[in-house]
Design a protein around this motif. Sequence first.
Motif, PDB file in Angstrom:
ATOM      1  N   VAL A   8       0.927  -1.260  -0.046  1.00 39.17           N
ATOM      2  CA  VAL A   8       0.117  -0.004  -0.034  1.00 39.17           C
ATOM      3  C   VAL A   8       0.734   1.172   0.028  1.00 39.17           C
ATOM      4  O   VAL A   8       1.788   1.427   0.757  1.00 39.17           O
ATOM      5  N   GLY A   9       0.499   1.989  -1.056  1.00 43.00           N
ATOM      6  CA  GLY A   9       1.530   3.317  -1.152  1.00 43.00           C
ATOM      7  C   GLY A   9       2.380   3.301  -2.112  1.00 43.00           C
ATOM      8  O   GLY A   9       3.090   4.419  -2.315  1.00 43.00           O
ATOM      9  N   LEU A 233       0.900  -6.229  15.198  1.00 44.04           N
ATOM     10  CA  LEU A 233       1.511  -5.212  14.301  1.00 44.04           C
ATOM     11  C   LEU A 233       0.816  -4.016  14.523  1.00 44.04           C
ATOM     12  O   LEU A 233       1.370  -2.978  14.506  1.00 44.04           O
ATOM     13  N   LEU A 234      -0.542  -4.025  14.516  1.00 46.00           N
ATOM     14  CA  LEU A 234      -1.633  -2.865  14.460  1.00 46.00           C
ATOM     15  C   LEU A 234      -1.584  -2.174  15.951  1.00 46.00           C
ATOM     16  O   LEU A 234      -1.298  -0.798  15.724  1.00 46.00           O
ATOM     17  N   GLN A 255       4.169  -3.982   7.160  1.00 43.43           N
ATOM     18  CA  GLN A 255       3.888  -5.557   7.697  1.00 43.43           C
ATOM     19  C   GLN A 255       2.682  -6.205   7.577  1.00 43.43           C
ATOM     20  O   GLN A 255       2.353  -7.012   7.187  1.00 43.43           O
ATOM     21  N   VAL A 256       1.643  -5.256   8.044  1.00 45.70           N
ATOM     22  CA  VAL A 256       0.241  -5.647   8.068  1.00 45.70           C
ATOM     23  C   VAL A 256      -0.096  -5.883   6.582  1.00 45.70           C
ATOM     24  O   VAL A 256      -0.803  -7.011   6.286  1.00 45.70           O
ATOM     25  N   THR A 257       0.032  -4.922   5.860  1.00 50.47           N
ATOM     26  CA  THR A 257      -0.421  -5.045   4.299  1.00 50.47           C
ATOM     27  C   THR A 257       0.349  -6.061   3.605  1.00 50.47           C
ATOM     28  O   THR A 257      -0.149  -6.736   2.618  1.00 50.47           O
ATOM     29  N   ALA A 267      -5.308   0.616   6.457  1.00 51.61           N
ATOM     30  CA  ALA A 267      -5.451   1.669   5.387  1.00 51.61           C
ATOM     31  C   ALA A 267      -5.521   3.271   6.110  1.00 51.61           C
ATOM     32  O   ALA A 267      -4.979   4.010   5.812  1.00 51.61           O
ATOM     33  N   LEU A 268      -6.565   3.072   7.004  1.00 50.28           N
ATOM     34  CA  LEU A 268      -6.769   4.161   7.915  1.00 50.28           C
ATOM     35  C   LEU A 268      -5.606   4.705   8.579  1.00 50.28           C
ATOM     36  O   LEU A 268      -5.385   6.011   8.848  1.00 50.28           O
TER      37      LEU A 268
END
Length: 398
Positions: A8-9, A233-234, A255-257, A267-268
Amino acid sequence: MSESHTIVGLGTRTDHVAAAPGVDPVALRLNPEECALLALVGRAARIDAVLARSGLPEPRAIAVLLALRAKGALVPARVSMPQAAAQPVDAGLAEEVELEPARKQEILALDRALDQHDHFSVLGLAPGASAADVKAAYYEASRRFHPDRFYGKNLGSFRARIERIFRRLSEAQAVLTQPDKRAAYLKAHPELAAPAAPTPAPFDPAEAERSAERRARLARHPYLARTQRLNELLARARAALERGAYEQAFAELNQVTAVDAQNAEAALLLAETRRRHEALRAERELARGKELERSGDLQGALAALRLAATLDVGNAEAAFRAASVGRSAGLDAKEVRVLALRAVELQPRRAAYHLLLAQVHLESGAKKLAKKHLEEVLALEPQHAEAKAQLKKLRWPF
């Protein structure tokens, strides 16, 4: 790990990135690590190749690439992709609009996840959050997504996305802050009500031992182990964000994504991390621009102030100072006007902001608009000598 997995990104691992045309590492204040990776990218390179050659742990290399994207030093390369592999997010990122790459990614990620969110989570809140928390979260979100914040910009397809996001945020705020609507919504969605505190059961050593055994057994289950890993991780990402350790937060979230590319909370959090990081960078650039302005380096001051105003579109002082210095340093008149207008819209009670906008309008021949803002100056500061003199000249030109 699949080669086509999305970061992401950045995009998929097989996507290409390139150094932005005319990028100046000194002007962007890139650190040695960022300069090294930018040199590794060169004219264009595949993301997975850059990660492999970086010599850094992959989460760290990803965090550095994301920092380069946020600073505008790195852009997606235009390469031919098979139709089946094309992704809407990639097409959106490639669209040429007046938005920073990080802002485009933030808008795309939230727009894509809108339908997955309830009224609480779309505002970044836990179920059952109070009306006061809802109002605070909505105010913060409005600073990022109110369509007026993008006044005068070429937004292309992003205009509709921003308007859709803001409508969704406004709907959530309206429902959750009005008692009757909130009650009806929670009745329809009982799982979102704040949970009642459980009554503690008497301690039973045998049951405690059985529970520990069950937890150990369940922890070995692949799906539950994956879920636990994501939660850890979050949690670390949220803690890093609150400490202001933005690079660590980026690393944890990436790492989450890597495990769950569609994770809506990640994402948020990525969007919030970018927002806070950009706001911090904007404050630093604003301070640097003011110092350069005091030393007489108008071009250097202008570059720093424009960057500050771009990084944080809600920073009224950055917009005002960029317009003021830009007016003296030969910046395009349209951009000066947009910046001065933004400052007034963000802080309409500042006489200096209205005076600058009046002067900009006068220089473009818009005398009626200039007169309106000069009158605003005098409404705020009735004895303002310069505004009085300019208004008198407008009324009596001879």
